[in-house]
Design an enzyme around this catalytic site. Structure first.
Site, PDB file in Angstrom:
ATOM      1  N   ARG A 154     -19.237  -7.787   1.566  1.00 33.74           N
ATOM      2  CA  ARG A 154     -20.000  -6.728   2.244  1.00 33.74           C
ATOM      3  C   ARG A 154     -19.197  -6.214   3.423  1.00 33.74           C
ATOM      4  NH1 ARG A 154     -24.851 -10.445   3.707  1.00 33.74           N
ATOM      5  NH2 ARG A 154     -23.037 -11.783   3.841  1.00 33.74           N
TER       6      ARG A 154
ATOM      7  N   LEU B  87     -35.002  -5.935   1.252  1.00 38.88           N
ATOM      8  CA  LEU B  87     -36.356  -5.399   1.136  1.00 38.88           C
ATOM      9  C   LEU B  87     -36.678  -4.507   2.335  1.00 38.88           C
ATOM     10  CD1 LEU B  87     -38.330  -8.510  -0.221  1.00 38.88           C
ATOM     11  CD2 LEU B  87     -37.728  -6.431  -1.470  1.00 38.88           C
TER      12      LEU B  87
ATOM     13  N   PHE C 174     -17.251  -9.590  -3.994  1.00 40.36           N
ATOM     14  CA  PHE C 174     -18.641  -9.404  -3.560  1.00 40.36           C
ATOM     15  C   PHE C 174     -18.698  -9.300  -2.036  1.00 40.36           C
ATOM     16  CE2 PHE C 174     -18.659 -11.909  -7.509  1.00 40.36           C
ATOM     17  CZ  PHE C 174     -19.327 -11.009  -8.338  1.00 40.36           C
TER      18      PHE C 174
ATOM     19  N   ASP D  17       0.866  -1.190   0.000  1.00 36.37           N
ATOM     20  CA  ASP D  17       0.000   0.000   0.000  1.00 36.37           C
ATOM     21  C   ASP D  17       0.895   1.231   0.000  1.00 36.37           C
ATOM     22  OD1 ASP D  17      -3.202   0.466   0.779  1.00 36.37           O
ATOM     23  OD2 ASP D  17      -1.895   2.190   1.179  1.00 36.37           O
TER      24      ASP D  17
ATOM     25  N   GLY E  82     -26.343   3.746   0.816  1.00 39.32           N
ATOM     26  CA  GLY E  82     -25.106   4.532   0.741  1.00 39.32           C
ATOM     27  C   GLY E  82     -23.902   3.628   0.791  1.00 39.32           C
TER      28      GLY E  82
ATOM     29  N   LYS F 144     -24.520   1.872   7.421  1.00 44.45           N
ATOM     30  CA  LYS F 144     -25.323   0.703   7.813  1.00 44.45           C
ATOM     31  C   LYS F 144     -24.749   0.206   9.123  1.00 44.45           C
ATOM     32  CE  LYS F 144     -22.572  -2.867   5.549  1.00 44.45           C
ATOM     33  NZ  LYS F 144     -22.544  -4.039   4.693  1.00 44.45           N
TER      34      LYS F 144
ATOM     35  N   CYS G 222     -19.822   1.757  -2.125  1.00 45.86           N
ATOM     36  CA  CYS G 222     -19.987   0.985  -3.362  1.00 45.86           C
ATOM     37  C   CYS G 222     -21.221   1.364  -4.188  1.00 45.86           C
ATOM     38  CB  CYS G 222     -20.038  -0.502  -3.031  1.00 45.86           C
ATOM     39  SG  CYS G 222     -18.594  -1.033  -2.107  1.00 45.86           S
TER      40      CYS G 222
ATOM     41  N   THR H 179     -11.403   2.733  -7.149  1.00 45.02           N
ATOM     42  CA  THR H 179     -11.852   3.304  -8.425  1.00 45.02           C
ATOM     43  C   THR H 179     -12.967   4.296  -8.105  1.00 45.02           C
ATOM     44  OG1 THR H 179     -13.360   1.412  -8.684  1.00 45.02           O
ATOM     45  CG2 THR H 179     -11.256   1.285  -9.821  1.00 45.02           C
TER      46      THR H 179
HETATM   47  C1  UGA Z   1     -22.218  -3.869  -1.225  1.00 48.64           C
HETATM   48  C2  UGA Z   1     -22.665  -5.245  -1.735  1.00 48.64           C
HETATM   49  O1  UGA Z   1     -23.720  -5.775  -0.921  1.00 48.64           O
HETATM   50  C3  UGA Z   1     -21.496  -6.235  -1.756  1.00 48.64           C
HETATM   51  O2  UGA Z   1     -21.911  -7.483  -2.319  1.00 48.64           O
HETATM   52  C4  UGA Z   1     -20.381  -5.631  -2.606  1.00 48.64           C
HETATM   53  O3  UGA Z   1     -19.246  -6.494  -2.659  1.00 48.64           O
HETATM   54  C5  UGA Z   1     -19.967  -4.299  -2.016  1.00 48.64           C
HETATM   55  O4  UGA Z   1     -21.105  -3.410  -1.993  1.00 48.64           O
HETATM   56  C6  UGA Z   1     -18.876  -3.747  -2.891  1.00 48.64           C
HETATM   57  O5  UGA Z   1     -19.151  -3.424  -4.056  1.00 48.64           O
HETATM   58  O6  UGA Z   1     -17.703  -3.748  -2.474  1.00 48.64           O
HETATM   59  P1  UGA Z   1     -21.795  -2.808   1.201  1.00 48.64           P
HETATM   60  O7  UGA Z   1     -21.446  -1.526   0.500  1.00 48.64           O
HETATM   61  O8  UGA Z   1     -20.932  -3.280   2.310  1.00 48.64           O
HETATM   62  O9  UGA Z   1     -21.835  -4.036   0.142  1.00 48.64           O
HETATM   63  O10 UGA Z   1     -23.260  -2.573   1.765  1.00 48.64           O
HETATM   64  P2  UGA Z   1     -24.651  -3.380   1.756  1.00 48.64           P
HETATM   65  O11 UGA Z   1     -24.740  -4.293   2.904  1.00 48.64           O
HETATM   66  O12 UGA Z   1     -24.930  -3.936   0.421  1.00 48.64           O
HETATM   67  O13 UGA Z   1     -25.663  -2.152   2.029  1.00 48.64           O
HETATM   68  C7  UGA Z   1     -25.768  -1.080   1.081  1.00 48.64           C
HETATM   69  C8  UGA Z   1     -26.783  -0.058   1.527  1.00 48.64           C
HETATM   70  O14 UGA Z   1     -28.090  -0.590   1.428  1.00 48.64           O
HETATM   71  C9  UGA Z   1     -26.627   0.404   2.972  1.00 48.64           C
HETATM   72  O15 UGA Z   1     -26.794   1.804   3.016  1.00 48.64           O
HETATM   73  C10 UGA Z   1     -27.746  -0.325   3.705  1.00 48.64           C
HETATM   74  O16 UGA Z   1     -28.192   0.317   4.860  1.00 48.64           O
HETATM   75  C11 UGA Z   1     -28.812  -0.342   2.630  1.00 48.64           C
HETATM   76  N1  UGA Z   1     -29.812  -1.410   2.816  1.00 48.64           N
HETATM   77  C12 UGA Z   1     -29.478  -2.719   2.664  1.00 48.64           C
HETATM   78  C13 UGA Z   1     -31.137  -1.054   3.105  1.00 48.64           C
HETATM   79  O17 UGA Z   1     -31.478   0.147   3.235  1.00 48.64           O
HETATM   80  N2  UGA Z   1     -32.064  -2.044   3.227  1.00 48.64           N
HETATM   81  C14 UGA Z   1     -31.760  -3.358   3.070  1.00 48.64           C
HETATM   82  O18 UGA Z   1     -32.670  -4.207   3.161  1.00 48.64           O
HETATM   83  C15 UGA Z   1     -30.423  -3.707   2.798  1.00 48.64           C
END
Ligand code: UGA
Length: 416
Positions: free
Chosen positions: A144, A238, A142, A31, A245, A308, A248, A87
């Site tokens: 989270r 859902l 993928f 890094d 937010g 989140k 990603c 990116t």
């Molecule tokens: C997301 C994807 O879920 C991963 O699969 C992916 O690898 C990652 O982006 C990435 O591109 O690196 P992440 O950004 O950690 O992961 O967040 P998520 O858990 O997907 O949540 C995204 C947003 O959706 C959050 O703001 C969360 O609060 C919101 N959310 C999620 C809701 O409002 N309701 C839901 O039911 C689920």
């Protein structure tokens, strides 16, 4: 077991490096941030990522995981080099590939396989392949945030894009057993964007349904419960909220829209997904205004600041978007988040949820931290100047909250 180089020690690179070391590979992770490298050598992991610090610590102790600020040290002798560079969003909304181009411009790879793990637009790995002497493979991640280690060690799928069968097989062989897809590089790159954007679209759809429920007298939790029973729809993603937010979804939705425009493809669904989300913070503020009265000078408590639960990440957090709008109308903000210790933007950070509620004209639940569902409601009510809560995540137990004399404004359902 393979010799692996990882370029970039962000949450993707660091998780990749630490998990590969845990799986028995020998990993060198580079890094540019020398301070971060020094901390990682002491096994100090800055981010809140369950299980990651333990894997880094074990890897450093056994010597299977080495950190360096010198990219060449990560490239030297590596059978596989994973590019895990950021990116970010560029000026037009496109993915900014300058970090990748800068590293590859200086790298001199003679052996091994170059693996692009960063999220990059369709055609990027093909372009890189034309400039390199080694096989180039696209292998999107993928992971989270908040369960990245688990996602890496128990993947739902491993996607590998390549025109070189043995390189593809080699990359697949590094991972734990999982459903695998081997495809061309462009398709692998699009799987990543297609997945994130589909999930974002699902959420914007649910958030609009929630608005409709409020106006038309239905209950979003019952509606989504009914939808979940249809296997074709699926049970996840859902839950309504203050908007999606993080590092990603906002970046990837914009980038795919840009890619589509460059390819002369109109993608109104994606545009609407983004527009709906940009309106969401305003919707929350409207509800707070309705609940608390005029916002100028109003004291508003915020529960949750991260994008989140389960992470300390504030990047593109809908909670901060709401905070910014409330502050813009003159509200005085006190927030509490179990993973945020310092004042953030316009939000003074308190030491507990009860402190954030004290003297508040309204309390707003913005992040779905489970502990917020278990507060001492009579104490919350007693401390507030006006006992009203706007719950953007439908997290709180409505019965207990209202029994304490608090007015609860949920999302996509009747006010209780
Ligand atoms: C997301 C994807 O879920 C991963 O699969 C992916 O690898 C990652 O982006 C990435 O591109 O690196 P992440 O950004 O950690 O992961 O967040 P998520 O858990 O997907 O949540 C995204 C947003 O959706 C959050 O703001 C969360 O609060 C919101 N959310 C999620 C809701 O409002 N309701 C839901 O039911 C689920």
């Amino acid at each position: 077991m393979a010799r692996i180089g990882v370029i970039g020690a962000g949450y993707v690179g660091l998780t990749t490096a630490a998990c590969f070391a845990h799986l028995g590979h020998r990993v060198v992770c580079a890094d540019v941030d020398e301070g971060k490298v020094a901390a990682l050598r002491r096994a100090e992991v800055g981010a809140h990522e369950p299980g990651l610090a333990e894997l880094v610590s074990t890897g450093v102790r056994t010597g299977d995981l080495v950190f360096t600020a010198d990219n060449d040290a990560a490239l030297a002798g590596a059978e596989f080099v994973f590019l895990c560079l950021p990116t970010p969003t560029g000026e037009r909304g496109e993915a900014d590939l300058s970090a990748i181009d800068a590293v590859l411009g200086r790298a001199d790879l003679r052996d091994g396989v170059l693996v692009v793990k960063s999220t990059v637009p369709i055609g990027t790995a093909d372009r890189i392949a034309r400039s390199q002497r080694v096989p180039v493979v696209s292998n999107p991640e993928f992971l989270r945030e908040g369960c990245a280690v688990d996602d890496f060690l128990r993947p739902q799928r491993v996607v590998v894009g390549s025109d070189d069968e043995s390189a593809a097989r080699g990359v697949l062989g590094l991972y734990p057993d999982a459903p695998a897809l081997v495809t061309d590089r462009a398709s692998a790159e699009l799987v990543k964007y297609a997945s994130n954007c589909f999930l974002a679209m699902k959420l914007s759809y649910v958030n609009s349904l929630a608005e409709l429920c409020e106006r038309a007298g239905a209950d979003i939790d019952d509606v989504t419960e009914g939808m979940r029973l249809d296997e074709r729809i699926g049970a996840a993603f859902l839950r309504p909220g203050p908007g999606w937010g993080g590092s990603c979804f906002p970046k990837d939705t914009r980038a795919l829209l840009c890619t589509s425009a460059d390819a002369h493809v109109d993608f109104p669904l994606l545009r609407a997904t983004i527009d709906t989300n940009e309106r969401q913070a305003h919707r929350v503020v409207d509800k707070v205004r309705e609940a608390a009265g005029p916002l100028a000078g109003a004291r508003i408590g915020l529960l949750g600041l991260t994008f989140k639960a389960g992470t300390d990440d504030l990047r593109d957090s809908p909670a901060l978007a709401v905070a910014g709008l409330l502050a813009g109308e003159g509200a005085v903000l006190t927030g509490y988040d179990p993973c945020v210790g310092a004042d953030t933007g316009p939000v003074r950070v308190a030491g507990s949820a009860l402190d954030a509620a004290r003297d508040a004209d309204a309390l707003v639940v913005l992040t779905e931290w489970p502990e917020f569902a278990e507060l001492d409601w009579p104490a919350v009510a007693a401390g507030m100047s006006r006992p009203v809560i706007v719950d953007t995540r439908n997290l709180l137990p409505a019965d207990k909250v209202t029994e304490s004399g608090i007015r609860l404004v949920g999302t996509g359902r009747a006010v209780t």
